[in-house]
Write a protein that holds these residues in place. Structure first.
Motif, mmCIF file in Angstrom:
data_model
loop_
_atom_site.group_PDB
_atom_site.id
_atom_site.type_symbol
_atom_site.label_atom_id
_atom_site.label_comp_id
_atom_site.label_asym_id
_atom_site.label_seq_id
_atom_site.Cartn_x
_atom_site.Cartn_y
_atom_site.Cartn_z
ATOM 1 N N GLU A 143 -26.746 13.696 -6.583
ATOM 2 C CA GLU A 143 -26.803 15.083 -6.126
ATOM 3 C C GLU A 143 -26.206 15.180 -4.726
ATOM 4 O O GLU A 143 -26.264 14.239 -3.957
ATOM 5 N N LEU B 109 -23.697 18.392 -7.952
ATOM 6 C CA LEU B 109 -23.407 16.961 -7.993
ATOM 7 C C LEU B 109 -22.229 16.612 -7.098
ATOM 8 O O LEU B 109 -21.274 17.389 -6.970
ATOM 9 N N MET C 27 -28.899 22.925 -7.687
ATOM 10 C CA MET C 27 -28.545 21.517 -7.537
ATOM 11 C C MET C 27 -27.084 21.300 -7.909
ATOM 12 O O MET C 27 -26.616 21.778 -8.935
#
Lengths: 473, 473, 473
Positions: C132, C3, C1
Motif C-alpha cells: 500500500e 497500491l 487505499m
C-alpha cells in the motif's frame, strides 16, 4: 474558408494513452470557478457595467501581444489606432475601428502557433459564436457580429463576469489610486468578487516617472509627513490598510531585478532623503528599491498581505516607441535575472517566518530548475508563481512544470494567474493552464510516476485550491 | 553487418498521428529548391569545377565537427591529416588519406546520436550509393567507392550543385578578398547561383590577427585613405558596393558579443586612431566593434544589405591547438551572451527603420525565449536566424521552434541556414531542417493548436519563401 | 487505499513504439552490477556491518531532499528530528522516531512528481515488501514493518550491498580522515568493493570553516611543514598517496565556482601565506581555490587520480537554518556558473594531456548545450559527469541527454553517479538512470536516428562500462 478548431482535446499530448488520461483529468476541473488573483482588468468595467466599445478598441488597441507582433512586421502603431503621446509626430492615428480590424484580420496568420491566436479564437467562437476563422475575407463579418453583440446587455462586463464563472478577480492599483470603483463595487455587493491589489512601484522606485511628486501626493492622501522616512513608511502602511479594506490580499512588486537590501535605519533615512531629492545614482535607486522590498516584507508580516515579486523586465526598451507612445507598448524585454544572491538579504531577515508568504515570478526560464525550484523547495516563505507574461503559453507552462516539479513539487506553486487586461480572454487563459497541467499530470500517470487518483487531486489543487490558499482568498 | 537507415520517416515524432501529419507536410516541401543564404563553401569549387580530392580530404580533414569529436577522445589531429602551422612541433602529419579514413571509420561509433552521423550517412547512401554502415570492416570499401566516384564528371561541384537542386548559395568573403572566383562565376552565367556575402570582421575587429595591416590593405584596394576614419568608412562602403556587384545581399558579423555602441563622431575618430595604432585596451576593442556594428547598420540602410549578427563564440579557446594548428580547429566555445542591453544602442538608433533588416543568431539557447523572441516579436528591423552551429541539430532545431514561436511567431524567422563548408552534406542539412519543422508543425496540428492547411503554408514558408524574402534574394 | 505502482514500464515514454524499444533495451541492462564511483555513504556501515537504526533515522532525518520539502511547507526541522547545533534555541527536537515518521507520512503527497517519491516507493516495495502507498493511514504499518526488518541480519549493510548487486562503491573523505573504516574493509577483503575518494575542499578553500586549523592538522598527519607552500603541496601529495592505498581512483572538488588560476610560484607562495594567516579577501580566496585546482590537475597527472569538479552551489544560503542546524540542511542553492572563461587557465596548462581526466558537473543546466558539451566534445581531458543533485531526476536526466549528446556524443559522458548518502535507495537511483537512458535511446531508434543494435551497445556502456573506464576502476 476554414473553421475555427476548438477541438475538445486541444493542447493534450497526441499519444492516445496520455490524451485519454488528460481528458479524464480535465473533465474534473474544466468547470471549476475561476480564481484570478493577479490581473490588470479595469475595475471601472465592473463598477460602471457599461457596454464595451467596438471590436478594435476592445480586442486590438489595448492588447500589447497583438500590436507588438503586428508592429514587428512593419505595421505602424498608428495604423492600429494606438494612442500617441501629446505632441508626438508621425502619421495620423487611424480613427476608424473597422479599418484597424481589417488590418489585424489580414495579418492574422502572423499569430500561427502563438497563444494570442488561441485566446482570440476562443473568444470569437465561444463568446461571439463565430465559426469561420478570421481572415481578410471574414474581417467585416467579424467586426459586425462582435460590434452588434457588444451592444447587448448580456455582453456587458458583469454579465460576462457571471457567464465566465469567475469567483473572484483582483485588479491592480497603485497607492495613489482612490479606489473609487472598488468602493462602488463594495456598495453594489460586488466587493467579494472584484478586489484590488497593492502595487506600489510608483512610490518605491526612485526611477519611476514622477517619483518625488508621487511621494508628495502620498503624503497628501494619507496626512503623513512623507518628507521624512518614518512618515513615508507610515503612509505606506496606511495605504496598505486602505487597500485591505477594498479587498486586497496581496501586494505586487514589478522591479527591474530581484535585488533586496536590508539597510540599517540611518542608512535608509539617508538614502530616502537622496532619492526624494532626485539626487541619486542608478546603484542607489537599485538599493533603495531592494531595501523597500524588505520593508514591504516586514509590513506583510504585520498586515498579512501576500507579497508578489515580478522582476526582470527591461521596460520601454524601444526609445522611439516610448517617446511617441509611452509605456506598455510591447517594448518591455525580459533580462537575465539572478535570485540567489539577490534575495538573500530578504530571506536572511524573514525567510523562516511562518506567517509571511512571498510569491516569486520570473521572465528568465533558465532559473526555474537552477534557482527558483531549489529556493521554493526549501524556504517556508517562498512559493512559485506560474509561468508569466511571454511564458504564459502552452510551451511555457509545460517547461514550468517540467523544470520546477521535481525539486519544488506541486505544493510550492500557486495555481494560475491570467495577469491580463484582456478581460474577454480570461476563461480561455485559465482553460489553457488547466489543459496543460492535466496534460503534464497525464504524462506522469502514463509513465507510472504518479497514481491517477493522486493526479486527480493535484489537478483540482492546481486549478482552484492552491490559488485560493496562496492568495488568502 | 548493418545497413544505413535512411528511413522515410526519420526524425518525425514516433506518435502515429503526429508522424502521419508530419509526413504529409514534408511531402509538400521535400523537393523544393535549396536556398542557402549563409554558408562557407569555397567559391573556387564552383568557379573551377575541378573534381574534389580524396575522401579524407573532402569529408574529414576540413570538417571541424568530425575532427573535434575524434580529438576529444584522444586522437591527435596529426593522425587525421589536419595541417599544422609552419614550424609547429609534435608528431608528423598523416599523409595517407586511406589511413586517415580508417581511423575515422574505426571511431564512427563516437558519433552515435549526433547530427554529423546523420549528415554523413546521408552522403554515403544518397550520394555514393553505399548501403552498409561505416565501420572498421567497411572502411576500405567506403574509401575506394567514394574515391572512384569523385573522379567521375557527375561528381564535380557544378554537377552536384545541380543534382542537389540548389537554387542559390552564398559564400562568405572578407573585404580584402578580390572575389575572382565570383567574377568567373558571373562570366560563366553562374552569378545568380553563387553569390558572396560581406564579412568584414578582419577590418572591424581590432583584436583580429593583422588588423592594422588589413586596414592598410583595405586602403590600397579601394584607393581610400584608411589612415583617417572617414577614409576607412569610405573604403568599407566601396567594398560593400563591390560585393553587391558580385551578388552580395547581406553582411555578416561574427563578434565575441552582441555589444553595439553609438559613438559621437569625434569619439569614433579618436578610437579609430587608437585601434589602428595598436594602442587599445580590450574594452576599447569591444566598443570599437560595437560602434562599427552601428555604422554597418547605417550603411545597410543606404545600400540594402541585410545585416547578420553572429555573436557569442570564444574563439580559439585551446591555446595549444591554436598555436600548432591555427583557427577553426573545433576549439571555439559558445559563451553566455546578452542581447537586451547590448543591442540597445543600435536599436535606439535604427530599430524602427522600415528598410533595415538585422538577423540575429545565438549560441546561447537560454536567450531564445527570454531575449531574442521578445526582441524580434517587437522590433521591425529584427528577425531571428535559425538554430546555429552546435544547435544546428534535431534537438537544437526543436528547441528553437518551441522557445521562439509563441512570442515571435514563424514570420519573424528566416528559414534555414546550412552555414557549412561541407558542401556534400548541404541537402542533408536542409532535409533535417525541413523534417524537424514539419514535425514541429505536425505536433501543433495534432494538438489542435494550428489548422493543417495553415501548417502546410507555414511549412512552405519555412523551407523556401522566408529565406528568399529575408535575404532579399 | 491505493497500491504502490512500480510498473515494469515506469519512466518509459508512453508512445507504444518507443516504449517497446525502451523495454527491450532496458531488459539487457537492468541486471548489470552497480558501479557507484561517486557517493556519500558512510564507510562505517560496511566496515562495522551493524543493523541500521529505526525508519526515521534511516530514511528521513539524514535525507535533505526529504526534510527540505517538508520544511518548505512550514514543518519545523525540530519536528523531523534533525539535530541542532549546540546551544541553538527554538523548540525541542522530536525524539520519538514514530512521531517523525507519522509527520512524514501525513505529508507524503508533497512529493508527488518528485524523484524522492520514486526512490522511496521503490525502497518500500522492493526492500521492505510493502504494497500500500504511504499515508497517514499506513504510517504505523510502515514504521513497524521497516523497523522489524532492519533488525534482521539480511538487512544489515553488507547483506544489502550484496543483494543490491553493487560491484564497487566509492565513499568520499577529506584529507584529514584517517580512513580507519576503509582499513578495516581492506582487512576484511572488502577493499575492492568499498573505496574512498579524495575530497580536499577543507584544506583547499580558505573560506572553509577551520581552514587554517585544517592546514595545521594536515601537517601533523603527514609530517610535512604545512607552514610553507612546498610543505603544503607535499602534504597533499602524501595524502593522495594514502587515499590511493585505500582504493581511491578519484579526487572531488566542490567549489563555489569553476574558477581556475595558474599562478606563478612566488604568487602562489605569497597567497598561501595570506590565506593561512586568515588575511585575505573573497577574491583572493577565489583565486587560491582556482590555483589549487590547477595544482590538483598537476598532481593527477602524476598519480593518475581522476579529477571531479562539482561547482556552482551557494552553500548554506539560509543563515537562520545554518546557525541553528549547521551544514547540509537543504539550503544549498545552485547559481549561474561559467565554465568557458573559468576553466581556461587549467585547460591552457593541461587540456591536451593524454593521461589526465577531468569530469565536469553542473547545477546550471543552461550550460549543457552552450558550454559543457562543446568543451567536452573538444578537449581530450574533459568528460561530462551525469545530471547532478537537483537534476538527478527523470526530467533532469532527459534534459542532460537531449542537450549534450548532439555535441559531445555519449562517449564523452561517464555513466551514472548516485551521489547519495541514502544507501537504501541506490538501486532505485541507478534504475531510474538506466530507464531514462533506455527511453532516450529508444526515441532515437524510433525516430531512425540510431540503429537498434547500436543503441543496445550504448545502453550497456551508459549503464556499466563508461563508469568503470572513466573512473579507472
Amino acid at each position: 474558408m476554414s473553421l475555427i478548431d476548438l477541438h475538445e482535446d486541444r493542447l493534450f499530448p497526441s499519444d492516445s494513452r496520455v490524451r485519454s488520461l488528460a481528458r479524464h483529468l480535465y473533465d474534473t476541473v474544466r468547470d471549476l470557478p475561476i480564481i484570478s488573483p493577479h490581473g490588470h482588468t479595469d475595475p471601472s468595467w465592473f463598477a460602471e457595467n457599461e457596454p464595451f466599445p467596438n471590436p478594435a478598441a476592445l480586442l486590438i488597441t489595448p492588447d500589447h501581444y497583438v500590436f507588438r507582433m503586428l508592429y514587428s512586421q512593419g505595421i505602424p502603431l498608428e495604423a492600429l489606432g494606438v494612442p500617441k503621446q501629446p505632441r508626438a509626430g508621425g502619421p495620423e492615428i487611424e480613427r476608424n475601428p473597422r479599418k484597424v480590424w481589417r488590418l489585424f484580420a489580414e495579418n492574422y496568420h502572423l499569430f500561427h502557433g502563438t497563444p494570442s491566436r488561441m485566446w482570440h479564437d476562443w473568444v470569437y467562437s465561444e463568446v461571439f459564436g463565430l465559426t469561420e476563422t478570421l481572415s481578410a475575407d471574414t474581417a467585416d463579418l467579424y467586426f459586425d457580429t462582435i460590434d452588434a453583440k457588444l451592444k447587448q446587455d448580456d455582453f456587458r462586463p458583469r454579465a460576462l463576469f457571471d457567464r465566465y464563472n469567475i469567483e473572484i478577480i483582483a485588479t491592480t492599483e497603485d497607492p495613489l489610486d482612490p479606489l473609487v470603483h472598488h468602493s462602488k463595487l463594495k456598495d453594489d455587493g460586488w466587493g467579494k468578487k472584484v478586489i484590488t491589489a497593492f502595487r506600489p512601484d510608483n512610490v518605491l522606485d526612485p526611477e519611476y516617472e514622477g517619483f518625488a511628486d508621487n511621494i508628495a501626493r502620498l503624503g497628501e492622501i494619507t496626512g503623513c509627513d512623507t518628507t521624512t522616512y518614518q512618515g513615508y513608511l507610515d503612509a505606506l502602511m496606511d495605504r496598505r490598510a486602505y487597500f485591505k479594506q477594498h479587498g486586497a490580499t496581496s501586494s505586487d512588486h514589478g522591479h527591474p531585478t530581484a535585488t533586496t537590501a536590508d539597510l540599517a535605519r540611518f542608512e535608509a533615512e539617508t538614502l530616502f532623503a537622496k532619492v526624494t531629492a532626485g539626487d541619486f545614482s542608478t546603484d542607489e535607486a537599485e538599493i533603495f528599491r531592494g531595501h523597500m522590498l524588505v520593508e514591504m516584507a516586514r509590513m506583510s508580516l504585520e498586515d498579512g498581505l501576500v507579497m508578489q515579486i515580478h522582476p526582470g523586465s527591461f521596460r520601454n526598451h524601444n526609445q522611439g516607441v516610448f517617446e511617441r507612445f509611452g509605456r506598455d507598448k510591447g517594448a518591455d524585454i525580459p533580462t537575465r535575472t539572478d535570485y540567489v544572491a539577490a534575495l538573500q538579504p530578504l530571506l536572511s531577515r524573514y525567510g523562516n517566518e511562518p506567517n509571511l508568504s512571498v510569491i516569486l515570478f520570473t521572465l528568465d526560464e533558465s532559473v526555474y530548475s537552477r534557482e527558483l525550484a531549489p529556493l521554493a523547495g526549501h524556504y517556508p516563505v517562498l512559493k512559485l508563481g506560474p509561468a508569466w507574461w511571454f511564458h504564459d503559453s502552452p510551451e511555457g507552462m509545460r517547461r514550468f512544470r517540467e523544470q520546477t516539479t521535481e525539486t519544488a513539487g506541486f505544493y510550492n506553486t500557486v495555481g494560475f494567474n491570467d495577469d491580463t487586461r484582456a478581460f474577454l480572454s480570461i476563461p480561455a487563459r485559465h482553460d489553457v493552464a488547466r489543459r496543460m497541467d492535466c496534460g503534464f499530470l497525464a504524462r506522469l500517470v502514463a509513465e507510472h510516476r504518479m497514481l491517477e487518483e493522486d493526479a486527480a487531486q493535484v489537478a483540482q489543487d492546481l486549478a482552484y485550491n492552491l490559488a485560493k490558499a496562496a492568495y488568502r482568498l
